[in-house]
Design a protein around this motif. Structure first.
Motif, PDB file in Angstrom:
ATOM      1  N   GLN A  99      -7.283 -39.919 -26.888  1.00  0.00           N
ATOM      2  CA  GLN A  99      -7.713 -39.916 -28.288  1.00  0.00           C
ATOM      3  C   GLN A  99      -8.106 -38.518 -28.751  1.00  0.00           C
ATOM      4  O   GLN A  99      -7.846 -38.131 -29.900  1.00  0.00           O
ATOM      5  CB  GLN A  99      -8.886 -40.886 -28.475  1.00  0.00           C
ATOM      6  N   GLN A 100      -8.732 -37.766 -27.849  1.00  0.00           N
ATOM      7  CA  GLN A 100      -9.125 -36.395 -28.190  1.00  0.00           C
ATOM      8  C   GLN A 100      -7.896 -35.538 -28.501  1.00  0.00           C
ATOM      9  O   GLN A 100      -7.920 -34.709 -29.420  1.00  0.00           O
ATOM     10  CB  GLN A 100      -9.921 -35.770 -27.037  1.00  0.00           C
ATOM     11  N   ILE A 101      -6.831 -35.755 -27.731  1.00  0.00           N
ATOM     12  CA  ILE A 101      -5.594 -35.007 -27.970  1.00  0.00           C
ATOM     13  C   ILE A 101      -4.975 -35.411 -29.304  1.00  0.00           C
ATOM     14  O   ILE A 101      -4.505 -34.573 -30.088  1.00  0.00           O
ATOM     15  CB  ILE A 101      -4.589 -35.229 -26.823  1.00  0.00           C
ATOM     16  N   VAL A 102      -4.970 -36.711 -29.581  1.00  0.00           N
ATOM     17  CA  VAL A 102      -4.410 -37.219 -30.835  1.00  0.00           C
ATOM     18  C   VAL A 102      -5.159 -36.650 -32.033  1.00  0.00           C
ATOM     19  O   VAL A 102      -4.553 -36.284 -33.063  1.00  0.00           O
ATOM     20  CB  VAL A 102      -4.445 -38.768 -30.859  1.00  0.00           C
ATOM     21  N   ASP A 103      -6.481 -36.546 -31.912  1.00  0.00           N
ATOM     22  CA  ASP A 103      -7.316 -36.083 -33.025  1.00  0.00           C
ATOM     23  C   ASP A 103      -7.429 -34.558 -33.094  1.00  0.00           C
ATOM     24  O   ASP A 103      -8.005 -34.031 -34.054  1.00  0.00           O
ATOM     25  CB  ASP A 103      -8.728 -36.674 -32.906  1.00  0.00           C
ATOM     26  N   ALA A 104      -6.919 -33.861 -32.088  1.00  0.00           N
ATOM     27  CA  ALA A 104      -7.088 -32.404 -32.030  1.00  0.00           C
ATOM     28  C   ALA A 104      -6.270 -31.701 -33.105  1.00  0.00           C
ATOM     29  O   ALA A 104      -5.161 -32.126 -33.449  1.00  0.00           O
ATOM     30  CB  ALA A 104      -6.683 -31.893 -30.653  1.00  0.00           C
ATOM     31  N   SER A 105      -6.836 -30.621 -33.600  1.00  0.00           N
ATOM     32  CA  SER A 105      -6.131 -29.811 -34.594  1.00  0.00           C
ATOM     33  C   SER A 105      -5.166 -28.869 -33.878  1.00  0.00           C
ATOM     34  O   SER A 105      -5.164 -28.757 -32.653  1.00  0.00           O
ATOM     35  CB  SER A 105      -7.134 -28.994 -35.410  1.00  0.00           C
ATOM     36  N   THR A 106      -4.366 -28.169 -34.664  1.00  0.00           N
ATOM     37  CA  THR A 106      -3.399 -27.229 -34.086  1.00  0.00           C
ATOM     38  C   THR A 106      -4.096 -26.129 -33.293  1.00  0.00           C
ATOM     39  O   THR A 106      -3.661 -25.759 -32.190  1.00  0.00           O
ATOM     40  CB  THR A 106      -2.555 -26.583 -35.209  1.00  0.00           C
ATOM     41  N   SER A 107      -5.193 -25.608 -33.843  1.00  0.00           N
ATOM     42  CA  SER A 107      -5.924 -24.539 -33.157  1.00  0.00           C
ATOM     43  C   SER A 107      -6.528 -25.042 -31.844  1.00  0.00           C
ATOM     44  O   SER A 107      -6.540 -24.318 -30.837  1.00  0.00           O
ATOM     45  CB  SER A 107      -7.027 -23.979 -34.057  1.00  0.00           C
ATOM     46  N   GLN A 108      -7.031 -26.267 -31.851  1.00  0.00           N
ATOM     47  CA  GLN A 108      -7.593 -26.841 -30.630  1.00  0.00           C
ATOM     48  C   GLN A 108      -6.526 -27.046 -29.560  1.00  0.00           C
ATOM     49  O   GLN A 108      -6.771 -26.836 -28.372  1.00  0.00           O
ATOM     50  CB  GLN A 108      -8.289 -28.174 -30.941  1.00  0.00           C
ATOM     51  N   MET A 109      -5.331 -27.440 -29.986  1.00  0.00           N
ATOM     52  CA  MET A 109      -4.233 -27.612 -29.040  1.00  0.00           C
ATOM     53  C   MET A 109      -3.801 -26.272 -28.446  1.00  0.00           C
ATOM     54  O   MET A 109      -3.483 -26.177 -27.257  1.00  0.00           O
ATOM     55  CB  MET A 109      -3.044 -28.280 -29.733  1.00  0.00           C
ATOM     56  N   LEU A 110      -3.830 -25.227 -29.285  1.00  0.00           N
ATOM     57  CA  LEU A 110      -3.485 -23.892 -28.784  1.00  0.00           C
ATOM     58  C   LEU A 110      -4.495 -23.437 -27.735  1.00  0.00           C
ATOM     59  O   LEU A 110      -4.123 -22.810 -26.731  1.00  0.00           O
ATOM     60  CB  LEU A 110      -3.443 -22.890 -29.947  1.00  0.00           C
ATOM     61  N   VAL A 111      -5.767 -23.745 -27.988  1.00  0.00           N
ATOM     62  CA  VAL A 111      -6.807 -23.405 -27.014  1.00  0.00           C
ATOM     63  C   VAL A 111      -6.571 -24.154 -25.698  1.00  0.00           C
ATOM     64  O   VAL A 111      -6.701 -23.589 -24.604  1.00  0.00           O
ATOM     65  CB  VAL A 111      -8.211 -23.746 -27.566  1.00  0.00           C
ATOM     66  N   LEU A 112      -6.221 -25.442 -25.821  1.00  0.00           N
ATOM     67  CA  LEU A 112      -5.945 -26.245 -24.625  1.00  0.00           C
ATOM     68  C   LEU A 112      -4.777 -25.660 -23.833  1.00  0.00           C
ATOM     69  O   LEU A 112      -4.848 -25.545 -22.596  1.00  0.00           O
ATOM     70  CB  LEU A 112      -5.630 -27.689 -25.028  1.00  0.00           C
ATOM     71  N   TYR A 113      -3.708 -25.281 -24.532  1.00  0.00           N
ATOM     72  CA  TYR A 113      -2.554 -24.678 -23.858  1.00  0.00           C
ATOM     73  C   TYR A 113      -2.939 -23.362 -23.170  1.00  0.00           C
ATOM     74  O   TYR A 113      -2.513 -23.094 -22.037  1.00  0.00           O
ATOM     75  CB  TYR A 113      -1.430 -24.407 -24.864  1.00  0.00           C
ATOM     76  N   ALA A 114      -3.761 -22.566 -23.871  1.00  0.00           N
ATOM     77  CA  ALA A 114      -4.180 -21.277 -23.307  1.00  0.00           C
ATOM     78  C   ALA A 114      -5.016 -21.479 -22.049  1.00  0.00           C
ATOM     79  O   ALA A 114      -4.831 -20.774 -21.045  1.00  0.00           O
ATOM     80  CB  ALA A 114      -4.977 -20.489 -24.353  1.00  0.00           C
ATOM     81  N   VAL A 115      -5.927 -22.453 -22.096  1.00  0.00           N
ATOM     82  CA  VAL A 115      -6.772 -22.747 -20.933  1.00  0.00           C
ATOM     83  C   VAL A 115      -5.917 -23.223 -19.758  1.00  0.00           C
ATOM     84  O   VAL A 115      -6.128 -22.814 -18.611  1.00  0.00           O
ATOM     85  CB  VAL A 115      -7.837 -23.816 -21.289  1.00  0.00           C
ATOM     86  N   ALA A 116      -4.931 -24.080 -20.056  1.00  0.00           N
ATOM     87  CA  ALA A 116      -4.046 -24.579 -18.997  1.00  0.00           C
ATOM     88  C   ALA A 116      -3.273 -23.438 -18.346  1.00  0.00           C
ATOM     89  O   ALA A 116      -3.133 -23.390 -17.119  1.00  0.00           O
ATOM     90  CB  ALA A 116      -3.079 -25.608 -19.575  1.00  0.00           C
ATOM     91  N   VAL A 117      -2.790 -22.511 -19.163  1.00  0.00           N
ATOM     92  CA  VAL A 117      -2.033 -21.369 -18.630  1.00  0.00           C
ATOM     93  C   VAL A 117      -2.930 -20.486 -17.781  1.00  0.00           C
ATOM     94  O   VAL A 117      -2.534 -20.021 -16.691  1.00  0.00           O
ATOM     95  CB  VAL A 117      -1.414 -20.549 -19.778  1.00  0.00           C
ATOM     96  N   ILE A 118      -4.158 -20.242 -18.252  1.00  0.00           N
ATOM     97  CA  ILE A 118      -5.095 -19.390 -17.506  1.00  0.00           C
ATOM     98  C   ILE A 118      -5.447 -20.022 -16.165  1.00  0.00           C
ATOM     99  O   ILE A 118      -5.473 -19.354 -15.128  1.00  0.00           O
ATOM    100  CB  ILE A 118      -6.368 -19.134 -18.341  1.00  0.00           C
ATOM    101  N   ILE A 119      -5.737 -21.335 -16.186  1.00  0.00           N
ATOM    102  CA  ILE A 119      -6.074 -22.038 -14.942  1.00  0.00           C
ATOM    103  C   ILE A 119      -4.907 -21.985 -13.966  1.00  0.00           C
ATOM    104  O   ILE A 119      -5.082 -21.731 -12.766  1.00  0.00           O
ATOM    105  CB  ILE A 119      -6.469 -23.505 -15.227  1.00  0.00           C
ATOM    106  N   ALA A 120      -3.698 -22.219 -14.477  1.00  0.00           N
ATOM    107  CA  ALA A 120      -2.503 -22.162 -13.625  1.00  0.00           C
ATOM    108  C   ALA A 120      -2.337 -20.765 -13.027  1.00  0.00           C
ATOM    109  O   ALA A 120      -2.017 -20.622 -11.836  1.00  0.00           O
ATOM    110  CB  ALA A 120      -1.271 -22.548 -14.439  1.00  0.00           C
ATOM    111  N   ALA A 121      -2.563 -19.729 -13.854  1.00  0.00           N
ATOM    112  CA  ALA A 121      -2.421 -18.351 -13.385  1.00  0.00           C
ATOM    113  C   ALA A 121      -3.445 -18.022 -12.303  1.00  0.00           C
ATOM    114  O   ALA A 121      -3.123 -17.392 -11.289  1.00  0.00           O
ATOM    115  CB  ALA A 121      -2.569 -17.383 -14.552  1.00  0.00           C
ATOM    116  N   VAL A 122      -4.698 -18.482 -12.506  1.00  0.00           N
ATOM    117  CA  VAL A 122      -5.759 -18.232 -11.519  1.00  0.00           C
ATOM    118  C   VAL A 122      -5.422 -18.890 -10.187  1.00  0.00           C
ATOM    119  O   VAL A 122      -5.541 -18.275  -9.120  1.00  0.00           O
ATOM    120  CB  VAL A 122      -7.118 -18.738 -12.048  1.00  0.00           C
ATOM    121  N   PHE A 123      -4.985 -20.155 -10.243  1.00  0.00           N
ATOM    122  CA  PHE A 123      -4.615 -20.860  -9.011  1.00  0.00           C
ATOM    123  C   PHE A 123      -3.442 -20.179  -8.323  1.00  0.00           C
ATOM    124  O   PHE A 123      -3.419 -20.052  -7.094  1.00  0.00           O
ATOM    125  CB  PHE A 123      -4.271 -22.320  -9.313  1.00  0.00           C
TER     126      PHE A 123
END
Length: 210
Positions: free
Chosen positions: A155-179
């Motif tokens: 539900q949080q993803i469904v309700d998320a705005s474009t900017s929030q989704m961009l933040v989520l994508y950025a966090v996912a990329v950073i976490i993947a890069a760190v690992f």
């Protein structure tokens, strides 16, 4: 300092005594060292397999929350398939290293030993590439599984705005890069050191072939 390094120092001095038996002395040492390195790599691969098995088994039995989440995840064929594949690859890697170790014979020529060193190097290279690729893919897949199985997150993803989704994508990329960096450093430290020694043996064998 090992015997090979001492012999190389004597070689640099240009003593006649060393030149008369250099090949016969150096080759057995290179052979023994190469076999020992491959054997150590095999033991490390077994230890790694045991570590990942324990990392999955222990939390499963001591944490109810982890057990429930893992049981739910295993209902997804993709998640189950990736886990099975990762363990199969580790087992295959250990088997190939064991076969490389057992294939090194005391009667091998320098050329044959060089070929076996090259094969071992390739096995390690492909194994590291596979693991790094798997980690890179695991982050977006984990988010996808959470999206499918967790109603609140869905539900949080469904309700998320474009900017929030961009933040989520950025966090996912950073976490993947760190690992990726951490795992790369781990393999660089554990396998890289031994592989560097194996490469040195290969270079010395090439000199003997000249």
């Amino acid at each position: 300092m090992d015997e090979l390094e001492l012999l190389k120092k004597d070689w640099d001095k240009g003593t006649t005594e060393f030149k008369s038996y250099s090949d016969n002395d150096i080759y057995p040492m290179l052979h023994k060292k190469s076999s020992s390195i491959v054997k150590t790599l095999f033991y490390i691969s077994i230890a790694e397999l045991a570590f990942w098995l324990l990392a999955g088994i222990i939390p499963y039995f001591i944490s109810t929350t982890f057990k429930e989440k893992l049981d739910t995840s295993y209902e997804n064929p993709l998640f189950l398939g990736i886990n099975i594949l990762s363990y199969l690859v580790i087992v295959l890697f250990a088997y190939l290293l064991y076969r490389s170790y057992k294939s090194i014979s005391s009667t091998d020529s320098a050329k044959n030993l060089m070929e076996k060193i090259l094969k071992t190097r390739k096995v390690i290279k492909y194994y590291v590439i596979f693991n790094l690729s798997l980690i890179f893919l695991s982050i977006p897949l984990s988010i996808y599984f959470e999206y499918q199985e967790n109603p609140e997150f869905h539900q949080q993803i469904v309700d998320a705005s474009t900017s929030q989704m961009l933040v989520l994508y950025a966090v996912a990329v950073i976490i993947a890069a760190v690992f990726l960096v951490l795992i790369w450093l781990f393999y660089k430290l554990i396998y890289g050191v031994l592989l560097k020694r194996l490469n040195r043996n290969y270079d010395e064998l090439k000199k003997l072939e000249v």
